[in-house]
Design an enzyme around this catalytic site. Structure first.
Site, short mmCIF file in Angstrom:
data_model
loop_
_atom_site.label_atom_id
_atom_site.label_comp_id
_atom_site.label_asym_id
_atom_site.label_seq_id
_atom_site.Cartn_x
_atom_site.Cartn_y
_atom_site.Cartn_z
N GLY A 30 -5.81 5.74 1.91
CA GLY A 30 -5.54 7.17 1.93
C GLY A 30 -4.72 7.49 0.69
O GLY A 30 -3.56 7.10 0.61
N HIS A 31 -5.36 8.10 -0.30
CA HIS A 31 -4.69 8.36 -1.58
C HIS A 31 -4.43 9.86 -1.71
O HIS A 31 -5.36 10.66 -1.66
CB HIS A 31 -5.55 7.85 -2.73
CG HIS A 31 -5.72 6.37 -2.71
ND1 HIS A 31 -6.48 5.68 -3.64
CD2 HIS A 31 -5.22 5.42 -1.88
CE1 HIS A 31 -6.43 4.38 -3.35
NE2 HIS A 31 -5.68 4.21 -2.30
N GLN A 68 -5.06 -0.26 -1.14
CA GLN A 68 -4.12 -1.16 -0.47
C GLN A 68 -3.08 -1.68 -1.47
O GLN A 68 -2.78 -0.99 -2.43
CB GLN A 68 -4.86 -2.33 0.22
CG GLN A 68 -5.65 -1.92 1.46
CD GLN A 68 -6.97 -1.23 1.17
OE1 GLN A 68 -7.78 -1.75 0.45
NE2 GLN A 68 -7.18 -0.07 1.75
N LYS A 122 -0.59 5.33 -5.64
CA LYS A 122 -1.66 4.99 -6.59
C LYS A 122 -2.51 6.22 -6.92
O LYS A 122 -2.88 6.44 -8.06
CB LYS A 122 -2.58 3.90 -6.00
CG LYS A 122 -1.86 2.59 -5.72
CD LYS A 122 -2.78 1.59 -5.03
CE LYS A 122 -3.16 1.95 -3.63
NZ LYS A 122 -2.06 1.94 -2.64
N THR A 160 -3.64 7.13 9.33
CA THR A 160 -3.45 7.03 10.78
C THR A 160 -2.29 7.87 11.29
O THR A 160 -2.14 8.02 12.50
CB THR A 160 -3.17 5.55 11.17
OG1 THR A 160 -2.03 5.11 10.41
CG2 THR A 160 -4.35 4.66 10.85
N GLY A 161 -1.46 8.39 10.41
CA GLY A 161 -0.30 9.20 10.81
C GLY A 161 0.83 8.34 11.39
O GLY A 161 1.86 8.87 11.81
N GLY A 212 0.83 -1.21 0.00
CA GLY A 212 0.00 0.00 0.00
C GLY A 212 0.86 1.25 0.00
O GLY A 212 2.09 1.19 0.14
N ASP A 213 0.20 2.39 -0.23
CA ASP A 213 0.85 3.71 -0.21
C ASP A 213 1.95 3.86 -1.25
O ASP A 213 2.94 4.57 -1.04
CB ASP A 213 1.44 4.01 1.20
CG ASP A 213 0.37 3.96 2.28
OD1 ASP A 213 -0.78 4.30 1.99
OD2 ASP A 213 0.71 3.57 3.42
N LYS A 244 -1.70 9.33 -7.01
CA LYS A 244 -1.01 10.23 -7.96
C LYS A 244 -1.11 9.67 -9.39
O LYS A 244 -1.43 10.41 -10.33
CB LYS A 244 0.46 10.39 -7.57
CG LYS A 244 1.20 11.33 -8.49
CD LYS A 244 2.70 11.36 -8.24
CE LYS A 244 3.40 10.22 -8.93
NZ LYS A 244 4.88 10.38 -8.95
N GLY A 256 8.49 13.18 -7.81
CA GLY A 256 7.83 14.10 -6.87
C GLY A 256 6.35 13.82 -6.84
O GLY A 256 5.84 13.03 -7.64
P1 GDP Z 1 -1.48 5.68 -2.24
O1 GDP Z 1 -2.19 5.20 -1.02
O2 GDP Z 1 -0.90 4.55 -3.02
O3 GDP Z 1 -2.29 6.59 -3.11
O4 GDP Z 1 -0.23 6.52 -1.70
P2 GDP Z 1 -0.23 7.58 -0.49
O5 GDP Z 1 -0.86 8.83 -0.97
O6 GDP Z 1 -0.73 6.98 0.77
O7 GDP Z 1 1.33 7.76 -0.26
C1 GDP Z 1 2.19 8.14 -1.29
C2 GDP Z 1 2.88 9.45 -0.87
O8 GDP Z 1 3.96 9.69 -1.72
C3 GDP Z 1 1.99 10.68 -0.99
O9 GDP Z 1 2.34 11.59 0.01
C4 GDP Z 1 2.34 11.21 -2.36
O10 GDP Z 1 2.09 12.61 -2.49
C5 GDP Z 1 3.80 10.91 -2.42
N1 GDP Z 1 4.36 10.67 -3.76
C6 GDP Z 1 3.82 9.96 -4.78
N2 GDP Z 1 4.72 9.86 -5.79
C7 GDP Z 1 5.83 10.50 -5.38
C8 GDP Z 1 7.14 10.68 -5.97
O11 GDP Z 1 7.43 10.23 -7.07
N3 GDP Z 1 8.05 11.37 -5.22
C9 GDP Z 1 7.76 11.86 -3.97
N4 GDP Z 1 8.71 12.50 -3.33
N5 GDP Z 1 6.56 11.69 -3.39
C10 GDP Z 1 5.61 11.01 -4.09
P1 IMO Z 2 -3.78 2.62 0.56
O1 IMO Z 2 -4.94 2.44 -0.39
C1 IMO Z 2 -1.20 0.92 3.62
C2 IMO Z 2 -2.99 -2.02 6.32
C3 IMO Z 2 -3.11 -1.65 7.79
C4 IMO Z 2 -2.95 -3.01 8.43
C5 IMO Z 2 -3.68 -3.94 7.47
C6 IMO Z 2 -5.12 -4.25 7.87
O2 IMO Z 2 -3.63 4.00 1.07
O3 IMO Z 2 -2.54 2.05 -0.04
P2 IMO Z 2 -7.38 -2.84 7.81
O4 IMO Z 2 -7.75 -1.55 8.49
O5 IMO Z 2 -7.47 -2.77 6.32
O6 IMO Z 2 -8.08 -4.03 8.36
O7 IMO Z 2 -5.82 -3.04 8.18
O8 IMO Z 2 -3.69 -3.26 6.21
N1 IMO Z 2 -3.61 -1.09 5.36
C7 IMO Z 2 -2.92 -0.24 4.59
N2 IMO Z 2 -1.59 0.02 4.55
N3 IMO Z 2 -2.03 1.52 2.75
C8 IMO Z 2 -3.36 1.25 2.77
O9 IMO Z 2 -4.20 1.74 1.85
C9 IMO Z 2 -3.86 0.36 3.75
N4 IMO Z 2 -5.09 -0.10 4.05
C10 IMO Z 2 -4.92 -0.99 5.03
O10 IMO Z 2 -2.10 -0.75 8.18
O11 IMO Z 2 -1.60 -3.38 8.41
MG MG Z 3 -2.18 5.44 1.07
#
Ligand code: GDP
Ligand code: IMO
Ligand code: MG
Length: 425
Positions: free
Chosen positions: A40-41, A223, A16, A300-301, A12-13, A18, A415
């Protein structure tokens, strides 16, 4: 015009949101198929930062239809808060639609998520405590409430009372918690239902029609593959199918209608929550990646655990999702970090080398990463606007990842904003 899936291929994170926002500039429809507001996107556009949890990342484009499929679990208060927050910033949500089959996260799901984590003690999963697991449990058990129920007040009151009474017995009797005031819950959620009724529509029909009309449709994964309930590090996973196959079930679109599957990854690996993580760095290099990459959870920070890029995980994801391309984000974060390690395989305690990700965490526990060291790169990459502008050693790093992943890398992120995405053909 293609129907394209974007899935997370790590934990996850991966960025996606972006990638979806970038691709959505050419899309007519964006669909979410699973998960809920555990996601959290982040989308950055024109200096504005949007953190989306349930609303698809296409919402910033006023004409894009944004759909939440049957596989998504909806927290009514959460989604209404998101709609209000976006509309207050001038982003219209009039093009949002929610499938009536989607399940509703009720207050008892949130309560039980917290209580069951507490009960697991040291073995906790580290969930987002958004009630995701308990809601999917009820769905599988065939006792859940759906959006259709929520928007029909009489039906809702009757079903919610029956479900709530049972849950109160579970909360008090088994978990030793406090019962919920069901009259108050029903009154509150009936108001949410009235507001959400305008968004209800059959997502399968809308998505199918759009594809048939040759419109561009994007499916936004939430995720990541390693959090998939079958193909992730069970039980340290979420309760849905973030893999590309989940898109078909969760939005009611058959596999032959999908043309491309893009995997989003970071140039390193992160994980938030508990569970195995072979390339995790528990030293200052891990801290450095976390600080440089601002690796703290969007929802969740919590600080994200950080480690080197893991090609074993990537090959697992390429296979399971049938990836046609990869987008590698956050290459800028690694600049100036010196030599970079990449995990190419795992070594088992008996010395055997594994190229494929093990099926269980028990087998994974016997593995340690085999690393290859690559030259690092320096300089501020965030201003690069074409792949050719990247330093030679950075291009070599990407070429080596591509070779190890066995999948073309077509996008590289330097970025968080739209223009910081380098296309690589
Ligand atoms: P998602 O859950 O897959 O949509 O990703 P999140 O938003 O939770 O976390 C990705 C983080 O990386 C966010 O703060 C984006 O703004 C940041 N981000 C995405 N692509 C880049 C990149 O290429 N460079 C940097 N520095 N940050 C990025
Ligand atoms: P995005 O879409 C990162 C993780 C939680 C935990 C496990 C189970 O932003 O990539 P849950 O609340 O789903 O039952 O938690 O999954 N988790 C994520 N980790 N990015 C996410 O979503 C997540 N959604 C759930 O931290 O380990
Ligand atoms: Mg995320």
């Amino acid at each position: 015009m293609p129907a394209r899936v974007v899935v997370g291929v790590q934990w996850g994170d991966e960025g996606k949101g972006k990638i979806i926002d970038i691709l959505a500039s050419r899309a007519d429809v964006v669909v979410r198929s699973q998960g809920g507001n555990n996601a959290g996107h982040t989308v950055e556009n024109g200096g504005e930062v949007y953190k989306l949890q349930l609303i698809p990342s296409g919402i910033l484009y006023p004409d894009t239809l944004c759909l939440l499929g049957s596989g998504v679990v909806i927290n009514p208060k959460g989604i209404l808060g998101e709609i209000d927050g976006l509309e207050a910033r001038g982003v219209s949500c009039k093009n949002l639609r929610i499938d009536p089959r989607a399940h509703v996260i009720m207050p008892w799901h949130l309560e039980i998520d917290g209580l069951s984590e507490k009960m697991r003690g040291k073995g906790e999963i580290g969930t987002t405590k958004k009630g995701i697991g308990p809601c999917y449990m009820d769905k599988a058990e065939r006792s859940g409430l759906r959006i259709y129920d929520l928007i029909h007040p009489d039906l809702f009151a009757q079903k919610a009372r029956a479900a709530g009474e049972l849950k109160n017995r579970l909360i008090t009797g088994y978990y030793g918690g406090q019962p919920l005031d069901l009259d108050a819950v029903i009154a509150e959620y009936t108001v949410y239902g009235k507001r959400l009724a305008q968004y209800a529509a059959d997502v399968s029909v809308l998505a199918y029609r759009a594809i048939r009309e040759n419109k561009e449709v994007l499916f936004e994964g939430a995720q990541g593959t390693l959090l998939d309930i079958d193909y992730g590090t069970y039980p340290f996973v979420t309760s849905s199918h973030p893999v590309s196959g989940g898109v078909c079930v969760g939005s009611g679109v058959g596999p032959t209608l999908i043309d491309e599957v893009v995997g989003a990854a970071k140039a390193y690996t992160t994980r938030v929550g508990a569970g195995p993580f072979p390339t995790e760095l528990l030293d200052e290099t891990g801290d450095e990646i976390r600080n440089r990459g601002h690796e703290f959870g969007t929802v969740t920070g919590r600080p994200r655990r950080c480690g080197w890029f893991d090609a074993v995980i990537m090959r697992h994801s390429v296979r399971i999702n049938g990836l046609t391309a990869l987008a590698i984000n956050k290459i800028d974060t690694l600049s100036g970090m010196g030599p970079l390690k990449v995990c190419t395989a795992y070594r088992k305690s008996d010395g055997t080398i594994l190229r494929d990700f093990p099926a269980t965490i028990e087998e994974l526990a016997e593995c340690s990463p085999v690393y290859e060291e690559l030259d690092g790169f320096d300089g501020d990459l965030s201003g690069c606007r074409s792949f050719d502008e990247l330093p030679e050693s950075c291009k070599k790093y990407i070429a080596e990842l591509e070779r190890l992943c066995e999948c073309p890398i077509t996008m590289v992120g330097v970025g968080p904003s739209r223009e910081q995405n380098l296309e690589r053909i």
